[in-house]
Scaffold this active site. Structure first.
Site, mmCIF file in Angstrom:
data_model
loop_
_atom_site.group_PDB
_atom_site.id
_atom_site.type_symbol
_atom_site.label_atom_id
_atom_site.label_comp_id
_atom_site.label_asym_id
_atom_site.label_seq_id
_atom_site.Cartn_x
_atom_site.Cartn_y
_atom_site.Cartn_z
ATOM 1 N N MET A 36 26.820 -17.432 -36.888
ATOM 2 C CA MET A 36 27.516 -18.321 -37.834
ATOM 3 C C MET A 36 28.841 -18.873 -37.314
ATOM 4 O O MET A 36 29.769 -19.093 -38.071
ATOM 5 C CB MET A 36 27.737 -17.612 -39.174
ATOM 6 C CG MET A 36 26.480 -17.021 -39.783
ATOM 7 S SD MET A 36 25.206 -18.231 -40.106
ATOM 8 C CE MET A 36 25.951 -19.088 -41.463
ATOM 9 N N ARG A 37 28.904 -19.101 -36.011
ATOM 10 C CA ARG A 37 30.108 -19.697 -35.435
ATOM 11 C C ARG A 37 29.708 -20.837 -34.509
ATOM 12 O O ARG A 37 28.784 -20.691 -33.710
ATOM 13 C CB ARG A 37 30.915 -18.652 -34.666
ATOM 14 C CG ARG A 37 31.651 -17.713 -35.601
ATOM 15 C CD ARG A 37 32.276 -16.552 -34.857
ATOM 16 N NE ARG A 37 33.052 -15.738 -35.766
ATOM 17 C CZ ARG A 37 32.536 -14.837 -36.594
ATOM 18 N NH1 ARG A 37 31.240 -14.640 -36.637
ATOM 19 N NH2 ARG A 37 33.326 -14.135 -37.381
ATOM 20 N N ASN A 53 19.148 -20.430 -30.998
ATOM 21 C CA ASN A 53 19.532 -20.009 -32.341
ATOM 22 C C ASN A 53 18.312 -20.121 -33.241
ATOM 23 O O ASN A 53 17.384 -20.873 -32.960
ATOM 24 C CB ASN A 53 20.654 -20.918 -32.865
ATOM 25 C CG ASN A 53 21.204 -20.458 -34.200
ATOM 26 O OD1 ASN A 53 21.349 -19.266 -34.449
ATOM 27 N ND2 ASN A 53 21.515 -21.396 -35.076
ATOM 28 N N HIS A 55 17.385 -20.992 -37.276
ATOM 29 C CA HIS A 55 17.977 -21.623 -38.456
ATOM 30 C C HIS A 55 16.964 -21.618 -39.591
ATOM 31 O O HIS A 55 15.779 -21.895 -39.370
ATOM 32 C CB HIS A 55 18.383 -23.061 -38.115
ATOM 33 C CG HIS A 55 19.041 -23.752 -39.254
ATOM 34 N ND1 HIS A 55 20.332 -23.470 -39.638
ATOM 35 C CD2 HIS A 55 18.576 -24.679 -40.113
ATOM 36 C CE1 HIS A 55 20.636 -24.212 -40.694
ATOM 37 N NE2 HIS A 55 19.592 -24.949 -41.002
#
Length: 155
Positions: A36-37, A53, A55
């Protein structure tokens, strides 16, 4: 490695610590999940083409935070999850794999999110395996899978 003082990005010191630690460990692939960065140039350049990632939507629909809530608010009948390469944008890198999840009429945000997480737990390892085997290449904006690999990701 502590993520630093910000909740949505790494400060320069934290970013430097991550890059140095992972370089020392000879990291081949950075697989984000719930991090979350937003990553900046120094991190992206240090591991270019090797950061992925997961999502909780079928990108490019609903990038950013709480995508399952966005899908419900838009009256979607199908949502899902996406594994993608990380680039300088938010959830905008080339898509490696996706898995659909039905949105049911009585879904709450929590119930839908749980079903998406089940799909994430199935899809992410398959994508990491395909990458580890060298079965994914990037051509422009597209992640291209070798023919036999497409079936593995769709099972």
């Amino acid at each position: 490695v502590p993520p630093g003082k910000f909740r949505t990005k790494l400060d320069e010191e934290a970013e430097r610590a991550y890059v140095e630690t992972m370089r020392r460990a000879e990291v081949d692939l950075v697989a984000l999940a719930g991090f979350m960065r937003v990553l900046k140039d120094a991190f992206l350049n240090a591991f270019a083409g090797r950061i992925i990632n997961i999502h909780p939507s079928l990108l490019p629909s609903f990038p950013g935070l709480e995508a399952w809530k966005q899908a419900l608010a838009h009256g979607m009948k199908v949502t899902g999850c996406t594994v993608h390469f990380v680039d300088a944008g938010v959830d905008s890198g080339p898509i490696i794999g996706q898995q659909a999840v039905a949105v049911l009429d009585d879904d709450t945000p929590e119930i839908l999110h749980q079903r998406i997480q089940v799909a994430e737990h199935e899809l992410y390892p398959r994508c990491v395996t395909a990458l580890a085997r060298g079965e994914v290449s990037v051509q422009g904006r597209r992640a291209v899978l070798k023919a036999h690999c497409r079936q593995i990701l769709n099972d």
